[in-house]
Write a protein that holds these residues in place. Structure first.
Motif, PDB file in Angstrom:
ATOM      1  N   TYR B  51       9.494  98.557  86.753  1.00  0.00           N
ATOM      2  CA  TYR B  51       8.582  98.892  87.844  1.00  0.00           C
ATOM      3  C   TYR B  51       9.270  99.662  88.968  1.00  0.00           C
ATOM      4  O   TYR B  51       8.856 100.759  89.347  1.00  0.00           O
ATOM      5  CB  TYR B  51       7.940  97.611  88.385  1.00  0.00           C
ATOM      6  CG  TYR B  51       7.005  97.865  89.550  1.00  0.00           C
ATOM      7  CD1 TYR B  51       5.763  98.453  89.348  1.00  0.00           C
ATOM      8  CD2 TYR B  51       7.360  97.526  90.850  1.00  0.00           C
ATOM      9  CE1 TYR B  51       4.905  98.699  90.394  1.00  0.00           C
ATOM     10  CE2 TYR B  51       6.503  97.773  91.913  1.00  0.00           C
ATOM     11  CZ  TYR B  51       5.276  98.355  91.675  1.00  0.00           C
ATOM     12  OH  TYR B  51       4.442  98.602  92.717  1.00  0.00           O
ATOM     13  N   VAL B  52      10.368  99.088  89.506  1.00  0.00           N
ATOM     14  CA  VAL B  52      11.015  99.731  90.648  1.00  0.00           C
ATOM     15  C   VAL B  52      11.542 101.117  90.290  1.00  0.00           C
ATOM     16  O   VAL B  52      11.253 102.091  90.988  1.00  0.00           O
ATOM     17  CB  VAL B  52      12.121  98.818  91.226  1.00  0.00           C
ATOM     18  CG1 VAL B  52      12.919  99.550  92.279  1.00  0.00           C
ATOM     19  CG2 VAL B  52      11.502  97.561  91.805  1.00  0.00           C
ATOM     20  N   MET B  55       8.603 103.507  90.021  1.00  0.00           N
ATOM     21  CA  MET B  55       8.038 103.863  91.322  1.00  0.00           C
ATOM     22  C   MET B  55       8.925 104.886  92.040  1.00  0.00           C
ATOM     23  O   MET B  55       8.438 105.865  92.607  1.00  0.00           O
ATOM     24  CB  MET B  55       7.921 102.612  92.220  1.00  0.00           C
ATOM     25  CG  MET B  55       6.807 101.671  91.849  1.00  0.00           C
ATOM     26  SD  MET B  55       5.199 102.405  92.106  1.00  0.00           S
ATOM     27  CE  MET B  55       4.616 102.378  90.446  1.00  0.00           C
ATOM     28  N   LEU B  56      10.236 104.629  92.009  1.00  0.00           N
ATOM     29  CA  LEU B  56      11.155 105.555  92.671  1.00  0.00           C
ATOM     30  C   LEU B  56      11.073 106.932  92.021  1.00  0.00           C
ATOM     31  O   LEU B  56      11.056 107.959  92.701  1.00  0.00           O
ATOM     32  CB  LEU B  56      12.590 105.025  92.607  1.00  0.00           C
ATOM     33  CG  LEU B  56      12.853 103.749  93.409  1.00  0.00           C
ATOM     34  CD1 LEU B  56      14.295 103.296  93.216  1.00  0.00           C
ATOM     35  CD2 LEU B  56      12.563 103.971  94.881  1.00  0.00           C
TER      36      LEU B  56
END
Lengths: 626, 113, 227
Positions: B51-52, B55-56
């Motif tokens: 996820y992270v 997103m980045l």
């Protein structure tokens, strides 16, 4: 006139006397006059900062001194540091940026002349704002580094640190505006043929410094905003009880603070790199390497900040990384030292005052640099941090480096600024007393520091072996003051009645010496076509040129910009008006603790004032339509 | 940079982005933002390790598109590109450095950590 | 006079008000890019602080988790993702309107025949759209801030409140400056019309506006979407 000659035949500037009334100074947008304003203002603050230092040394002359109270001592060392860093050395460098950069790149003025005036007025008013409280014993007292949480309302409840927080915000505006201005100027105002690798080295170092300012000052701005909010609005950025990290301020401050160190020293490096070649009659040794090492110092300067914080226990990895980067940054600095020595090697040396200060910088900065590399080792730093050893180190680099470089530049460029020489005999006294006094003051601090004497404490006990070293330091301060007095007298007398100087009295190589001393308002009758790094030397076909004399140039007349049909920016009071509004707005903050309504009223009034000034300014054309 | 000092450069000259570029970029920005927001509401995605980074990655694409096309760095003088990317790199490195120093990021190095 | 002379450049001022520049670029554009570079460090410091303090508040309300205070009162996770997503869309699309406004100013002189060309060529229309979207973004932010305060989170409540309000407030202040700037351009457009000679002034405002937009792209992801 289709060409400009290598050694132009004139020394007197205008046929009509220039306008020199008070209003002409308040409305000036001429980079040379603004440079002079910076020079005089910064020297005044330098004297104030020096007197503060003298009081500190008077207190420390003997064990358990009673000259000052502990509170007053705190205010004095805080203001000494703040004054010297932000109000003396940076603006002295700015004086040279202003005066020299357009001349060295062959431009008529900076890119934004009124913004330049605005920077100066903000600096002057901000300097007054932060200095005045010391005369009422309510000056900032939390150190020039203002460590939070010490500087928060909880531990500094008085108004003292409010002046510091707001004053530094104000001064930051001045530096940032100047940085945008000079970056644009250097990128886009160079004369035809002035490639980057032909730029005089002072302009190069200034270029690097402006980027450091543009990137480092926003960080302290934010750190100060947090502190301001904590103090005025009760936020929690530095409130440990709310879970805040006591290292946040230290990190943000030193992310700014270490580039700031290079902001202070690189202009002096640039000046010395102009002085040494001229008085050695040799080109600067390894010009490209000097440029690259300056850029490398600037870039690495952003990666070493935590070496100021080894004592807080960041862990082995962080310690190792910052230790290594710190050792690394010593390399380009060392390269510069060797290049200066190689420049002088086998040269035809002329030891006048300017050269003496320049050579002294090479020696003194090396001492300060070496003690600096000692701190890059965390175990050694743990012994030295917060002792007088550190004080000795950074005074060797700031006084022995920055100030000596700036003095060298002052003696070198004074003929260009004023059309007169500084006195060599008074200069000799100035140099030797300063040199002696500086070493007598700061060398013993290495010993008192290694014996464990802590910084920032207002008294020390007898019988620890500190008496002799402290007494020597205090005597050194007296010598230093005497030396500075000679310097100031020299400046005053030379300004009024110094020997007349021609356009190129030193036989120097760069284009600022191809125009009259002092330069006309428009600097260059026609923009020069640059074909080499040292135009005035290369033109002669040999490396060495001969100085011009006043007799050579007697009787020649310099036309004014109007006669030549060169459009020049109009004087404007609006930068000053806008700057005053900004200061009023910030001053309103001081009353938030006592009278919120008054504070808001003043802030809104100031904001409306400067916004009105700004709109007026933006809608007024810089020049007459033509 | 030294090579084109004497002559006037190519400030705003040739191939400017056109209306069709503009609206295509706008659609892409819209779609990526929609994906990001929906990812926030998809538990399987939101809780996974991807996820992270995703997103980045997505916001980097949006950042780059706006800077390259709307701020027309892609078409402009290369000076502007360096004036922006230089400080951006210093800012990003400082941010990452601070994340390590405050233990928000860490690298395991055997005995040292 | 010596025989050796240094050649001077050809005359540097051609036309009115155009001074010689090294790169042929406008000084103002170089300055705004330098300024934007500097702003990168400003927002990097703010964002770093927010991230460093993430999860360190000793009491709530928290951004992504519910919190029960000692008296047993429950504070739900405070960030309102749907509302902020909407405001993010508005700001992104305002950038789209801004590029159209700039293109309209640049192409003012081109003949416009069809309805579509007249719409696309109206600098007033697109400046209005940009301004209104910017104002709408500020409206969303005002709504968000007041809602948070009602729910018990102020700038003084905890570390999250301090760093959140300061970060987003700084961004909001930048948007507000941008809106004022664009309204000033709009006023000039009504007064005397913006044409190709003003394109650079509009371009500079646009660069600032887009930069504020990309900062929000970063903030939206780091603050709102990543827990």
């Amino acid at each position: 006139m289709a060409t400009i000659v290598a050694a132009p035949p004139y020394s007197s500037t205008a046929t009509e006397s220039a306008n020199t009334g008070l209003m002409s100074w308040l409305t000036t947008v001429d980079h040379k006059r603004i440079g002079v304003l910076y020079l005089i203002t910064a020297l005044v603050f330098f004297v104030i900062g020096g007197l503060e230092a003298f009081l500190i040394r008077a207190q420390l002359a003997v064990p358990n001194g009673t000259v000052l109270s502990a509170d007053m001592y705190n205010q004095l060392f805080t203001m000494h540091g703040t004054t010297m860093v932000f109000l003396a050395i940076m603006p002295l460098s700015a004086a040279f940026f202003n005066f020299l950069i357009p001349l060295q790149i062959g431009a008529r003025d900076v890119a934004f002349p009124r913004l330049n005036a605005f920077s100066y007025w903000i600096y002057l008013l901000g300097g007054i704002f932060i200095t005045v409280p010391i005369f009422f014993a309510v000056a900032p007292d939390g150190g020039w580094f203002g460590y939070a949480p010490l500087s928060t309302k909880q531990f500094s409840p008085q108004i003292n640190m409010d002046f510091w927080v707001l004053g530094l915000q104000i001064l930051g505006i001045s530096s940032l505006a100047a940085a945008f201005n000079f970056i644009t100027t250097i990128i886009n105002m160079r004369a035809p043929g002035m490639h980057l690798m032909r730029m005089p080295i002072f302009t190069w170092m200034s270029f690097v410094v402006q980027f450091l300012v543009a990137l480092a000052f926003p960080v302290i701005t934010i750190a100060l905003v947090f502190l301001q909010f904590d103090r005025f609005f009760g936020t929690n950025f530095y409130a440990i009880g709310a879970g805040a990290d006591p290292l946040l301020w230290q990190h943000l401050f030193w992310v700014f603070g270490h580039p700031e160190v290079y902001i202070l020293i690189l202009p002096a490096f640039g000046l010395v790199s102009e002085v040494l070649p001229t008085f050695s009659k040799k080109p600067l040794f390894g010009y490209p390497v000097m440029v690259y090492s300056g850029i490398l110092i600037g870039f690495l300067g952003f990666g070493v900040w935590a070496h100021h914080m080894f004592a807080v226990g960041m862990g082995p990895i962080a310690d190792a990384v910052f230790s290594l980067t710190t050792m690394l940054i010593a390399i380009p600095t060392g390269v510069k030292i060797f290049n200066w020595m190689a420049t002088m090697w086998d040269g035809d040396l002329r030891f006048n005052t300017s050269m003496k200060f320049g050579v002294a910088l090479v020696g003194m900065f090396t001492i300060g640099g070496i003690s600096g590399v000692m701190h890059s080792s965390p175990p050694a730093d743990l012994q030295q941090t917060d002792t007088y050893f550190i004080v000795a180190h950074f005074h060797y680099v700031l006084f022995g480096g920055s100030m000596f470089g700036l003095f060298a530049g002052l003696y070198y460029y004074f003929p260009k600024i004023s059309g007169r020489f500084m006195s060599e005999s008074l200069g000799n006294w100035h140099f030797w007393l300063t040199f002696l006094g500086m070493n007598l003051t700061f060398f013993p601090m290495h010993f008192s520091g290694l014996l464990g004497m802590p910084r920032r404490t207002y008294q020390y006990d007898a019988g620890q072996g500190l008496e002799l070293f402290n007494l020597l330091s205090t005597i050194g301060t007296l010598v230093l003051m005497l030396g500075t007095l000679f310097g100031l007298i020299n400046l005053w007398k030379s300004w009024k009645s110094g020997e007349r100087a021609s356009s190129n009295p030193w036989g120097a190589p760069t284009i600022e010496w191809a125009i009259p001393s002092p330069p006309p308002e428009h600097n260059f009758d026609t923009l020069p076509q640059i074909t080499s790094r040292y135009p005035l030397w290369d033109l002669k076909g040999a490396v060495v040129t001969h100085p011009t004399t006043v007799a050579d140039e007697a009787g020649r007349v310099q036309k004014t910009a109007k006669q030549l049909g060169i459009p020049m920016p109009n004087p404007s009071i609006l930068p000053l008006v806008t700057a005053v509004g900004v200061i009023v707005m910030f001053s309103g903050m001081l009353f938030t603790g006592s009278n919120m309504k008054l504070a808001v009223a003043i802030m809104i009034g100031g904001a409306v004032w400067w916004i009105a000034g700004l709109y007026n300014w933006l809608l007024t054309p810089l020049e007459d339509a033509h | 940079m030294a090579s084109h000092s004497a002559t006037a450069g190519h400030a705003d000259g040739h191939d400017h982005p056109t209306w069709s570029t503009y609206w295509k970029i706008a659609v892409i920005l819209f779609v990526i933002t929609a994906i990001e927001v929906s990812a926030f509401y998809i538990p399987a995605w939101e809780t996974s390790w991807i996820y992270v980074p995703s997103m980045l990655f997505l916001s980097t694409i949006k950042f780059t598109l706006v800077v390259m096309y709307y701020m027309h760095l892609k078409y402009d003088h290369k000076l502007f590109r360096s004036l922006f990317t230089g400080p951006l790199i210093v800012a990003a490195l400082t941010l990452i450095g601070l994340m390590f120093l405050f233990s928000k990021l860490s690298i395991r190095l055997g005995l040292l950590s | 006079m010596t025989a050796t002379t240094m050649p001077a450049a050809h005359d540097e001022s051609h036309g009115h008000g155009h001074h010689y520049t090294t790169l042929g670029l406008d000084n103002r554009k170089i300055a705004i890019w330098t300024f934007i570079g500097s702003e990168c460090m400003l927002f990097a410091s703010l964002i770093s602080t927010y991230l460093v303090y993430k999860g360190r508040s000793v009491k709530g309300p928290f951004p992504h988790e519910a919190w029960t205070d000692p008296s047993g009162k429950v504070f739900p996770a405070i960030l309102d993702i749907p509302v902020t997503s909407a405001s993010t869309f508005v700001l992104l699309m305002s950038s789209f309107a801004m590029v159209l406004a700039l293109a309209a100013v640049q192409n003012k002189e081109l003949p416009k025949t069809t309805f579509g060309e007249r719409i696309l060529g109206s600098s007033k229309l697109w400046l209005w759209v940009t301004c209104l979207m910017g104002t709408a973004f500020l409206g969303f932010q005002a709504y968000e801030f007041t809602a948070f305060i009602r729910e018990g989170l102020t700038i003084r409540t905890n570390l999250f409140g301090s760093s959140f309000f300061t970060l987003t407030g700084f961004h909001g202040a930048h948007v507000a400056v941008g809106v004022c700037w664009l309204f000033s351009l709009l006023a000039i457009d009504y007064k005397r019309g913006l044409g190709p000679s003003d394109a650079l002034n509009v371009d500079i405002a646009a660069l600032y506006w887009h930069f504020v937009d990309v900062v929000w792209i970063v903030i939206f992801t780091l603050v709102y979407l990543i827990k």
